[in-house]
Design a protein around this motif. Structure first.
Motif, PDB file in Angstrom:
ATOM      1  N   ASP A  58      36.541  39.591  51.182  1.00 45.87           N
ATOM      2  CA  ASP A  58      37.022  39.697  49.808  1.00 45.87           C
ATOM      3  C   ASP A  58      38.512  39.995  49.829  1.00 45.87           C
ATOM      4  O   ASP A  58      38.951  40.944  50.490  1.00 45.87           O
ATOM      5  N   ARG A  59      39.296  39.201  49.125  1.00 46.63           N
ATOM      6  CA  ARG A  59      40.712  39.514  48.996  1.00 46.63           C
ATOM      7  C   ARG A  59      40.900  40.852  48.280  1.00 46.63           C
ATOM      8  O   ARG A  59      40.004  41.339  47.579  1.00 46.63           O
ATOM      9  N   ALA A  60      42.076  41.423  48.428  1.00 43.66           N
ATOM     10  CA  ALA A  60      42.392  42.659  47.717  1.00 43.66           C
ATOM     11  C   ALA A  60      42.143  42.462  46.225  1.00 43.66           C
ATOM     12  O   ALA A  60      42.590  41.480  45.628  1.00 43.66           O
ATOM     13  N   GLY A  61      41.378  43.389  45.627  1.00 40.50           N
ATOM     14  CA  GLY A  61      41.051  43.301  44.210  1.00 40.50           C
ATOM     15  C   GLY A  61      39.752  42.602  43.915  1.00 40.50           C
ATOM     16  O   GLY A  61      39.298  42.603  42.764  1.00 40.50           O
ATOM     17  N   ARG A  62      39.132  42.006  44.939  1.00 37.83           N
ATOM     18  CA  ARG A  62      37.881  41.281  44.745  1.00 37.83           C
ATOM     19  C   ARG A  62      36.729  42.031  45.402  1.00 37.83           C
ATOM     20  O   ARG A  62      36.892  42.692  46.420  1.00 37.83           O
ATOM     21  N   ALA A  69      47.974  47.827  44.609  1.00 33.57           N
ATOM     22  CA  ALA A  69      48.831  48.553  43.667  1.00 33.57           C
ATOM     23  C   ALA A  69      49.461  47.606  42.650  1.00 33.57           C
ATOM     24  O   ALA A  69      49.674  47.975  41.492  1.00 33.57           O
ATOM     25  N   GLU A  70      49.753  46.397  43.068  1.00 39.50           N
ATOM     26  CA  GLU A  70      50.361  45.384  42.209  1.00 39.50           C
ATOM     27  C   GLU A  70      49.589  44.071  42.378  1.00 39.50           C
ATOM     28  O   GLU A  70      48.979  43.841  43.423  1.00 39.50           O
ATOM     29  N   PRO A  71      49.616  43.207  41.358  1.00 43.46           N
ATOM     30  CA  PRO A  71      48.977  41.897  41.522  1.00 43.46           C
ATOM     31  C   PRO A  71      49.535  41.162  42.739  1.00 43.46           C
ATOM     32  O   PRO A  71      50.730  41.216  43.024  1.00 43.46           O
ATOM     33  N   GLN A  72      48.659  40.474  43.448  1.00 38.75           N
ATOM     34  CA  GLN A  72      49.034  39.795  44.679  1.00 38.75           C
ATOM     35  C   GLN A  72      49.604  38.407  44.407  1.00 38.75           C
ATOM     36  O   GLN A  72      49.109  37.669  43.553  1.00 38.75           O
ATOM     37  N   THR A  73      50.639  38.039  45.157  1.00 38.09           N
ATOM     38  CA  THR A  73      51.122  36.666  45.166  1.00 38.09           C
ATOM     39  C   THR A  73      50.352  35.886  46.235  1.00 38.09           C
ATOM     40  O   THR A  73      49.652  36.469  47.074  1.00 38.09           O
ATOM     41  N   ILE A  74      50.518  34.579  46.233  1.00 36.87           N
ATOM     42  CA  ILE A  74      49.898  33.772  47.283  1.00 36.87           C
ATOM     43  C   ILE A  74      50.439  34.179  48.650  1.00 36.87           C
ATOM     44  O   ILE A  74      49.688  34.252  49.635  1.00 36.87           O
ATOM     45  N   ASP A  75      51.720  34.468  48.736  1.00 35.03           N
ATOM     46  CA  ASP A  75      52.280  34.917  50.016  1.00 35.03           C
ATOM     47  C   ASP A  75      51.696  36.259  50.433  1.00 35.03           C
ATOM     48  O   ASP A  75      51.475  36.496  51.633  1.00 35.03           O
ATOM     49  N   SER A 183      34.355  42.886  34.587  1.00 39.92           N
ATOM     50  CA  SER A 183      35.681  43.081  33.999  1.00 39.92           C
ATOM     51  C   SER A 183      36.742  43.189  35.088  1.00 39.92           C
ATOM     52  O   SER A 183      37.799  42.546  35.012  1.00 39.92           O
ATOM     53  N   ALA A 184      36.468  43.982  36.130  1.00 44.59           N
ATOM     54  CA  ALA A 184      37.444  44.134  37.219  1.00 44.59           C
ATOM     55  C   ALA A 184      37.641  42.820  37.961  1.00 44.59           C
ATOM     56  O   ALA A 184      38.776  42.438  38.294  1.00 44.59           O
TER      57      ALA A 184
END
Length: 282
Positions: A58-62, A69-75, A183-184
């Motif tokens: 699972d990627r961060a946030g999933r 801490a912040e939304p992830q970019t593709i990089d 929701s998350a």
């Protein structure tokens, strides 16, 4: 709910949850598309157990991973994939990316030099339908915001995601409902759509270096009604990318979620790359 053992590792400041299975000297690491976590690969993983060691995460946030801490970019996502591979499979690895995951693995491949890439209905950043994609991003975000509001009502979410219920095993779908269609989970999906929009421009300005290994591109020949308008363009530019990097290109008699509809085809592509790598070593 599925009952699959996994473990966690802190990578680039985020706690990442992943599951390993299978045996073999080659590792196969799966990167899901937007809105999906490790369960996307449930139909594929068992088909490779006798051939390779597989990692779905699972990627961060999933899912079961920690929130960034912040939304992830593709990089950012690519850097996490690099760190995961370097921690688990530093020698021989094949990267498999679906949709948005194709952008992630292509960027990660610049650092990792994998033994092969399988790109499953990947996002072709040069397709003209992305020239003015901002209105589509806004519309998609509004739809996801409504779904997010409805996510507190499980019967409605089952109705909205019924196509996944038809395509995936019951325990996989139950886990998706509990993790991705919440929701998350939908908050993260909204961030991922924004990340793709930013990556389109970035990849056009600074395209990833062409992979130095074998590449297989699998392209869906069908589309859901809301995707049908751009299907031919997407397929044409997937084909152009394949020609540009000398990849094998093949059609999948499927809609976009090829890992669920054609898992045998995905597994066969991975096996071909494993066999090709083995033959080069002989």
């Amino acid at each position: 709910m599925r009952d699959v053992p996994g473990r966690r590792m802190t990578l680039n400041g985020n706690e990442i949850y992943f599951e390993e299975s299978g045996t073999g000297s080659t590792w196969v690491v799966f990167e899901s598309g937007s809105g999906a976590g490790r369960t996307l690969w449930d139909p594929v993983v068992p088909l490779l157990g006798d051939t390779a060691r597989t990692v779905a995460y699972d990627r961060a946030g999933r899912g079961r991973s920690g929130r960034p801490a912040e939304p992830q970019t593709i990089d950012d996502m690519a850097a996490t994939l690099v760190a995961l591979v370097q921690a688990l499979a530093p020698e021989r690895v094949i990267l498999v990316g679906h949709s948005m995951g194709g952008l992630i693995v292509r960027r990660a491949a610049e650092t990792l030099a994998p033994a092969g890439l399988v790109l499953i209905d990947p996002t072709p950043e040069n397709a003209p339908n992305y020239d003015n994609w901002a209105p589509t991003v806004r519309k998609t975000d509004r739809i996801l915001a409504v779904q997010q509001a409805l996510s507190h009502f499980p019967p409605l979410m089952r109705l909205l995601t019924s196509s996944y219920g038809r395509k995936f095993p019951a325990d996989s779908y139950a886990t998706m409902l509990a993790e991705d269609f919440t929701s998350a989970g939908l908050t993260t999906t909204r961030h991922e759509i924004t990340a793709v929009a930013a990556a389109i421009d970035e990849f056009r300005r600074r395209p990833p270096e062409p992979p130095k290994s074998g590449v297989i591109v699998i392209s869906a020949i069908h589309a859901a009604r809301y995707q049908a308008r751009n299907l031919d363009l997407m397929r044409e530019y997937q084909r152009r990318y394949a020609a540009q990097v000398g990849a094998q290109y093949e059609d999948a008699v499927s809609e976009h979620i090829i890992p669920a509809e054609r898992p045998e085809q995905v597994a066969a592509a991975v096996r071909r790359l494993i066999d090709a790598e083995a033959s080069q070593e002989q």
